[in-house]
Design a protein around this motif. Structure first.
Motif, PDB file in Angstrom:
ATOM      1  N   ALA A  53      51.212   3.085  32.381  1.00  0.00           N
ATOM      2  CA  ALA A  53      52.619   3.212  32.763  1.00  0.00           C
ATOM      3  C   ALA A  53      52.976   4.680  33.026  1.00  0.00           C
ATOM      4  O   ALA A  53      53.666   4.991  33.995  1.00  0.00           O
ATOM      5  N   ARG A  54      52.486   5.589  32.177  1.00  0.00           N
ATOM      6  CA  ARG A  54      52.748   7.022  32.386  1.00  0.00           C
ATOM      7  C   ARG A  54      52.164   7.503  33.696  1.00  0.00           C
ATOM      8  O   ARG A  54      52.804   8.276  34.411  1.00  0.00           O
ATOM      9  N   GLU A  56      51.787   5.844  36.332  1.00  0.00           N
ATOM     10  CA  GLU A  56      52.601   5.288  37.407  1.00  0.00           C
ATOM     11  C   GLU A  56      54.040   5.804  37.375  1.00  0.00           C
ATOM     12  O   GLU A  56      54.857   5.411  38.195  1.00  0.00           O
ATOM     13  N   GLY A  57      54.364   6.683  36.403  1.00  0.00           N
ATOM     14  CA  GLY A  57      55.703   7.242  36.310  1.00  0.00           C
ATOM     15  C   GLY A  57      56.736   6.269  35.773  1.00  0.00           C
ATOM     16  O   GLY A  57      57.924   6.405  36.045  1.00  0.00           O
ATOM     17  N   LYS A  58      56.304   5.298  34.998  1.00  0.00           N
ATOM     18  CA  LYS A  58      57.197   4.282  34.436  1.00  0.00           C
ATOM     19  C   LYS A  58      57.361   4.533  32.941  1.00  0.00           C
ATOM     20  O   LYS A  58      56.561   5.243  32.342  1.00  0.00           O
ATOM     21  N   PRO A  59      58.382   3.922  32.315  1.00  0.00           N
ATOM     22  CA  PRO A  59      58.521   4.028  30.851  1.00  0.00           C
ATOM     23  C   PRO A  59      57.292   3.435  30.154  1.00  0.00           C
ATOM     24  O   PRO A  59      56.675   2.494  30.662  1.00  0.00           O
ATOM     25  N   ASP A  60      56.973   3.972  28.993  1.00  0.00           N
ATOM     26  CA  ASP A  60      55.773   3.538  28.262  1.00  0.00           C
ATOM     27  C   ASP A  60      55.749   2.050  27.949  1.00  0.00           C
ATOM     28  O   ASP A  60      54.690   1.439  27.904  1.00  0.00           O
ATOM     29  N   ASP A  61      56.913   1.442  27.725  1.00  0.00           N
ATOM     30  CA  ASP A  61      56.945   0.034  27.330  1.00  0.00           C
ATOM     31  C   ASP A  61      57.046  -0.933  28.514  1.00  0.00           C
ATOM     32  O   ASP A  61      57.288  -2.125  28.325  1.00  0.00           O
ATOM     33  N   THR A  62      56.808  -0.456  29.715  1.00  0.00           N
ATOM     34  CA  THR A  62      56.934  -1.283  30.915  1.00  0.00           C
ATOM     35  C   THR A  62      56.123  -2.572  30.825  1.00  0.00           C
ATOM     36  O   THR A  62      56.616  -3.648  31.155  1.00  0.00           O
ATOM     37  N   TYR A  63      54.909  -2.480  30.385  1.00  0.00           N
ATOM     38  CA  TYR A  63      54.019  -3.649  30.371  1.00  0.00           C
ATOM     39  C   TYR A  63      54.149  -4.491  29.105  1.00  0.00           C
ATOM     40  O   TYR A  63      53.428  -5.461  28.931  1.00  0.00           O
ATOM     41  N   ARG A  65      57.447  -5.425  27.916  1.00  0.00           N
ATOM     42  CA  ARG A  65      58.734  -6.120  27.923  1.00  0.00           C
ATOM     43  C   ARG A  65      58.571  -7.588  28.292  1.00  0.00           C
ATOM     44  O   ARG A  65      59.147  -8.459  27.650  1.00  0.00           O
TER      45      ARG A  65
END
Length: 162
Positions: A53-54, A56-63, A65
């Motif tokens: 996620a990092r 890809e520039g997304k929040p750490d908990d993206t995968y 939720r």
């Protein structure tokens, strides 16, 4: 637990641990070892997904939720009634964080192996629990008004409603 207590008492009194107690203690030890491996495997998985996620520039908990809420008893029954070829897609879309094998058959072979299982093995929840993870139960939403309630409150206060 009773087996451990009996074994401790027998050991303290200088006696020999009964065979069935020794087997029960060994089984408890094996179960604890499996749980430790599964916990470690889950931590590795979560760390790997957070790094992804990092990158890809997304929040750490993206995968984490999606698919985090455990299935209900009714949904597990629905899963078990499905043909095997339809199960994976249906399960992944709804409960991707949970172990399909554990819920479909009641046991997870990988969880009890030397490799461990990174999926969650939570028991099914009661059918009354909300299926959406971000939807609060109605008793927590008592201060929120529906559009109809808002119109009635506005009308009672003498305001012009739309």
């Amino acid at each position: 637990l009773g087996a451990i207590v009996r074994a401790c008492v027998a050991h303290a009194e200088g006696g020999v641990v009964a065979l069935e107690d020794a087997e029960a203690i060994e089984a408890l030890g094996w179960r604890a070892e499996c749980e430790r491996r599964n916990r470690d495997k889950r931590k590795e998985f979560e760390a790997r997904m957070a790094r992804k996620a990092r990158r890809e520039g997304k929040p750490d908990d993206t995968y984490f939720r999606a698919g985090r809420v455990p299935p209900t008893d009714l949904q597990v029954a629905q899963l078990r009634a499905m043909p095997e070829q339809e199960r994976m897609g249906w399960w992944s879309a709804r409960f991707g964080q949970h172990c399909l094998a554990f819920h479909a058959t009641g046991t997870c072979v990988r969880s009890e192996s030397e490799h461990g299982c990174a999926f969650l093995h939570a028991p099914p929840t009661a059918a009354a629990v909300a299926e959406e993870p971000n939807v609060a139960p109605s008793w927590l939403r008592e201060s929120e008004e529906t559009p109809e309630e808002a119109r009635l409150v506005a009308a009672a206060a003498g305001e012009v409603g739309t």
